[in-house]
Write a protein that holds these residues in place. Structure first.
Motif, PDB file in Angstrom:
ATOM      1  N   PRO A   1       6.479  -2.071  -4.476  1.00  0.00           N
ATOM      2  CA  PRO A   1       5.236  -2.746  -4.342  1.00  0.00           C
ATOM      3  C   PRO A   1       4.267  -2.148  -3.137  1.00  0.00           C
ATOM      4  O   PRO A   1       3.239  -2.201  -3.327  1.00  0.00           O
ATOM      5  CB  PRO A   1       5.632  -4.142  -3.558  1.00  0.00           C
ATOM      6  CG  PRO A   1       7.070  -4.700  -3.999  1.00  0.00           C
ATOM      7  CD  PRO A   1       7.614  -3.095  -4.420  1.00  0.00           C
ATOM      8  N   VAL A   2       5.117  -1.308  -2.411  1.00  0.00           N
ATOM      9  CA  VAL A   2       4.145  -0.746  -1.445  1.00  0.00           C
ATOM     10  C   VAL A   2       3.558   0.505  -2.118  1.00  0.00           C
ATOM     11  O   VAL A   2       2.300   0.810  -1.811  1.00  0.00           O
ATOM     12  CB  VAL A   2       4.998  -0.090  -0.167  1.00  0.00           C
ATOM     13  CG1 VAL A   2       4.296   0.852   0.516  1.00  0.00           C
ATOM     14  CG2 VAL A   2       5.408  -1.306   0.715  1.00  0.00           C
ATOM     15  N   ALA A   3       4.152   1.136  -3.097  1.00  0.00           N
ATOM     16  CA  ALA A   3       3.903   2.245  -3.990  1.00  0.00           C
ATOM     17  C   ALA A   3       2.562   1.646  -4.697  1.00  0.00           C
ATOM     18  O   ALA A   3       1.568   2.423  -4.872  1.00  0.00           O
ATOM     19  CB  ALA A   3       4.672   2.967  -4.604  1.00  0.00           C
ATOM     20  N   ALA A   4       2.832   0.646  -5.204  1.00  0.00           N
ATOM     21  CA  ALA A   4       1.668  -0.103  -6.115  1.00  0.00           C
ATOM     22  C   ALA A   4       0.336  -0.263  -5.214  1.00  0.00           C
ATOM     23  O   ALA A   4      -0.739  -0.139  -5.716  1.00  0.00           O
ATOM     24  CB  ALA A   4       2.075  -1.298  -6.658  1.00  0.00           C
ATOM     25  N   PHE A   5       0.416  -0.915  -3.836  1.00  0.00           N
ATOM     26  CA  PHE A   5      -0.487  -0.943  -3.326  1.00  0.00           C
ATOM     27  C   PHE A   5      -1.152   0.357  -2.814  1.00  0.00           C
ATOM     28  O   PHE A   5      -2.672   0.229  -2.782  1.00  0.00           O
ATOM     29  CB  PHE A   5       0.141  -2.153  -2.009  1.00  0.00           C
ATOM     30  CG  PHE A   5      -1.427  -2.636  -1.363  1.00  0.00           C
ATOM     31  CD1 PHE A   5      -2.020  -3.430  -1.986  1.00  0.00           C
ATOM     32  CD2 PHE A   5      -1.669  -2.103   0.034  1.00  0.00           C
ATOM     33  CE1 PHE A   5      -3.331  -3.887  -1.082  1.00  0.00           C
ATOM     34  CE2 PHE A   5      -2.665  -2.497   0.863  1.00  0.00           C
ATOM     35  CZ  PHE A   5      -3.570  -3.432   0.167  1.00  0.00           C
ATOM     36  N   VAL A   6      -0.493   1.082  -2.561  1.00  0.00           N
ATOM     37  CA  VAL A   6      -1.206   2.286  -1.906  1.00  0.00           C
ATOM     38  C   VAL A   6      -1.793   3.071  -3.240  1.00  0.00           C
ATOM     39  O   VAL A   6      -3.044   3.431  -2.921  1.00  0.00           O
ATOM     40  CB  VAL A   6      -0.071   3.550  -1.212  1.00  0.00           C
ATOM     41  CG1 VAL A   6      -0.626   4.789  -1.168  1.00  0.00           C
ATOM     42  CG2 VAL A   6       0.411   2.791   0.031  1.00  0.00           C
ATOM     43  N   LEU A   7      -1.477   2.914  -4.217  1.00  0.00           N
ATOM     44  CA  LEU A   7      -2.129   3.522  -5.346  1.00  0.00           C
ATOM     45  C   LEU A   7      -3.245   2.778  -5.629  1.00  0.00           C
ATOM     46  O   LEU A   7      -4.339   3.152  -6.350  1.00  0.00           O
ATOM     47  CB  LEU A   7      -0.909   3.475  -6.664  1.00  0.00           C
ATOM     48  CG  LEU A   7      -1.870   3.778  -8.042  1.00  0.00           C
ATOM     49  CD1 LEU A   7      -1.977   5.320  -7.787  1.00  0.00           C
ATOM     50  CD2 LEU A   7      -1.068   3.696  -9.015  1.00  0.00           C
ATOM     51  N   THR A   8      -3.302   1.368  -5.443  1.00  0.00           N
ATOM     52  CA  THR A   8      -4.362   0.440  -5.691  1.00  0.00           C
ATOM     53  C   THR A   8      -5.669   0.990  -4.744  1.00  0.00           C
ATOM     54  O   THR A   8      -6.708   1.062  -5.070  1.00  0.00           O
ATOM     55  CB  THR A   8      -4.179  -1.030  -5.344  1.00  0.00           C
ATOM     56  OG1 THR A   8      -3.339  -1.221  -6.306  1.00  0.00           O
ATOM     57  CG2 THR A   8      -5.353  -1.825  -5.429  1.00  0.00           C
ATOM     58  N   LEU A   9      -5.167   1.126  -3.392  1.00  0.00           N
ATOM     59  CA  LEU A   9      -5.955   1.715  -2.370  1.00  0.00           C
ATOM     60  C   LEU A   9      -6.757   2.951  -2.837  1.00  0.00           C
ATOM     61  O   LEU A   9      -7.834   3.104  -2.467  1.00  0.00           O
ATOM     62  CB  LEU A   9      -5.489   1.834  -1.036  1.00  0.00           C
ATOM     63  CG  LEU A   9      -4.900   0.471  -0.453  1.00  0.00           C
ATOM     64  CD1 LEU A   9      -4.397   0.425   0.938  1.00  0.00           C
ATOM     65  CD2 LEU A   9      -6.372  -0.638  -0.139  1.00  0.00           C
ATOM     66  N   PHE A  10      -6.038   3.827  -3.290  1.00  0.00           N
ATOM     67  CA  PHE A  10      -6.471   5.436  -3.609  1.00  0.00           C
ATOM     68  C   PHE A  10      -7.378   4.888  -4.700  1.00  0.00           C
ATOM     69  O   PHE A  10      -8.657   5.561  -4.975  1.00  0.00           O
ATOM     70  CB  PHE A  10      -5.363   6.172  -4.228  1.00  0.00           C
ATOM     71  CG  PHE A  10      -4.556   6.887  -3.147  1.00  0.00           C
ATOM     72  CD1 PHE A  10      -5.355   7.627  -2.157  1.00  0.00           C
ATOM     73  CD2 PHE A  10      -3.248   7.024  -3.048  1.00  0.00           C
ATOM     74  CE1 PHE A  10      -4.686   8.309  -1.153  1.00  0.00           C
ATOM     75  CE2 PHE A  10      -2.501   7.495  -2.154  1.00  0.00           C
ATOM     76  CZ  PHE A  10      -3.256   8.161  -1.107  1.00  0.00           C
ATOM     77  N   VAL A  11      -7.109   4.249  -5.706  1.00  0.00           N
ATOM     78  CA  VAL A  11      -8.124   3.890  -6.907  1.00  0.00           C
ATOM     79  C   VAL A  11      -9.521   3.070  -6.239  1.00  0.00           C
ATOM     80  O   VAL A  11     -10.660   3.681  -6.650  1.00  0.00           O
ATOM     81  CB  VAL A  11      -7.584   2.886  -7.851  1.00  0.00           C
ATOM     82  CG1 VAL A  11      -8.495   2.334  -8.918  1.00  0.00           C
ATOM     83  CG2 VAL A  11      -6.300   3.648  -8.686  1.00  0.00           C
ATOM     84  N   ALA A  12      -9.264   2.270  -5.319  1.00  0.00           N
ATOM     85  CA  ALA A  12     -10.594   1.656  -4.682  1.00  0.00           C
ATOM     86  C   ALA A  12     -11.150   2.983  -4.092  1.00  0.00           C
ATOM     87  O   ALA A  12     -12.575   2.981  -4.008  1.00  0.00           O
ATOM     88  CB  ALA A  12     -10.145   0.751  -3.523  1.00  0.00           C
ATOM     89  N   VAL A  13     -10.737   3.903  -3.260  1.00  0.00           N
ATOM     90  CA  VAL A  13     -11.586   4.915  -2.659  1.00  0.00           C
ATOM     91  C   VAL A  13     -11.981   5.747  -3.846  1.00  0.00           C
ATOM     92  O   VAL A  13     -13.367   6.221  -3.426  1.00  0.00           O
ATOM     93  CB  VAL A  13     -10.361   5.879  -1.840  1.00  0.00           C
ATOM     94  CG1 VAL A  13     -11.234   7.215  -1.524  1.00  0.00           C
ATOM     95  CG2 VAL A  13      -9.921   4.955  -0.634  1.00  0.00           C
ATOM     96  N   GLY A  14     -11.304   6.007  -4.965  1.00  0.00           N
ATOM     97  CA  GLY A  14     -12.034   6.745  -6.066  1.00  0.00           C
ATOM     98  C   GLY A  14     -13.190   6.070  -6.659  1.00  0.00           C
ATOM     99  O   GLY A  14     -14.282   6.665  -6.840  1.00  0.00           O
ATOM    100  N   LEU A  15     -13.163   4.644  -6.668  1.00  0.00           N
ATOM    101  CA  LEU A  15     -14.101   3.724  -7.094  1.00  0.00           C
ATOM    102  C   LEU A  15     -15.270   3.960  -6.218  1.00  0.00           C
ATOM    103  O   LEU A  15     -16.506   3.978  -6.639  1.00  0.00           O
ATOM    104  CB  LEU A  15     -13.657   2.457  -7.389  1.00  0.00           C
ATOM    105  CG  LEU A  15     -14.771   1.548  -7.962  1.00  0.00           C
ATOM    106  CD1 LEU A  15     -15.111   1.643  -9.344  1.00  0.00           C
ATOM    107  CD2 LEU A  15     -14.276   0.058  -7.948  1.00  0.00           C
ATOM    108  N   PHE A  16     -15.104   3.859  -4.912  1.00  0.00           N
ATOM    109  CA  PHE A  16     -16.305   4.068  -3.907  1.00  0.00           C
ATOM    110  C   PHE A  16     -16.919   5.268  -4.129  1.00  0.00           C
ATOM    111  O   PHE A  16     -18.203   5.229  -4.147  1.00  0.00           O
ATOM    112  CB  PHE A  16     -15.779   3.946  -2.609  1.00  0.00           C
ATOM    113  CG  PHE A  16     -16.609   3.952  -1.212  1.00  0.00           C
ATOM    114  CD1 PHE A  16     -17.398   2.932  -1.265  1.00  0.00           C
ATOM    115  CD2 PHE A  16     -16.677   5.217  -0.732  1.00  0.00           C
ATOM    116  CE1 PHE A  16     -18.412   2.834   0.026  1.00  0.00           C
ATOM    117  CE2 PHE A  16     -17.673   5.195   0.384  1.00  0.00           C
ATOM    118  CZ  PHE A  16     -18.398   4.227   0.595  1.00  0.00           C
TER     119      PHE A  16
END
Length: 178
Positions: A106-121
């Protein structure tokens, strides 16, 4: 040479004597019916050659801004990303705790989600630069649009985490009915 205290004397044009005699000047009375000829001489036009300097202040827009200016521009609108990130974090926490297991994935999934959010930004900023600045020739003073897109993405991710939680979905269906 004109008197120093009469700057208007340099700009006045003397009327030729033949025209001065034809029109009797009376204060407050306009000559009606008489065709008036212009009293000024037409000056030759001078073509202007481009020097490359442009308007004053135009060069200031094209010069590089300091790093602090860009960081302040990126911070404006950050409340949208922060709100979406906090919502996604709380929803992720509910999902991770309810899974009752090892928190590594779950931590890896959330970190990956944050990386995707930074890329979307970053993608939203690049698209804003292409569309807003280059196509529409408008200055960008904030990053509100990119933060809004990122915040909406993170809110959607948070809802997706909640939809994967069994007890949240059963409570949702209980509230709304069958």
């Amino acid at each position: 040479m004109s008197d120093q205290f009469q700057p208007w004397a340099e700009r006045t044009v003397e009327m030729p004597p033949d025209q001065a005699e034809q029109h009797e000047f009376r204060r407050g009375v306009a000559p009606v019916g008489a065709r008036r000829t212009p009293r000024t001489e037409s000056f030759p036009t001078v073509s202007q050659e481009p020097t490359g300097t442009g308007w004053p202040g135009e060069d200031a827009q094209q010069t590089r801004q300091p790093l602090g200016y860009h960081l302040a521009q990126l911070r404006r609108g950050g409340e949208w990303s922060t709100a979406g990130g906090l919502f996604a974090f709380v929803c992720w926490g509910v999902w991770a705790i309810s899974s009752r297991g090892d928190l590594t994935s779950p931590v890896a999934a959330f970190v990956l989600t944050l990386f995707v959010a930074v890329g979307l930004f970053a993608l939203a900023r690049v698209l804003g630069r292409i569309v807003w600045e280059r196509q529409l020739h408008r200055p960008r003073r904030t990053a509100r649009g990119a933060h809004l897109v990122t915040g909406l993405f993170l809110a959607g991710v948070g809802i997706a985490y909640l939809r994967q939680t069994d007890w949240v979905m059963s409570a949702w269906h209980w509230l709304l009915g069958p």
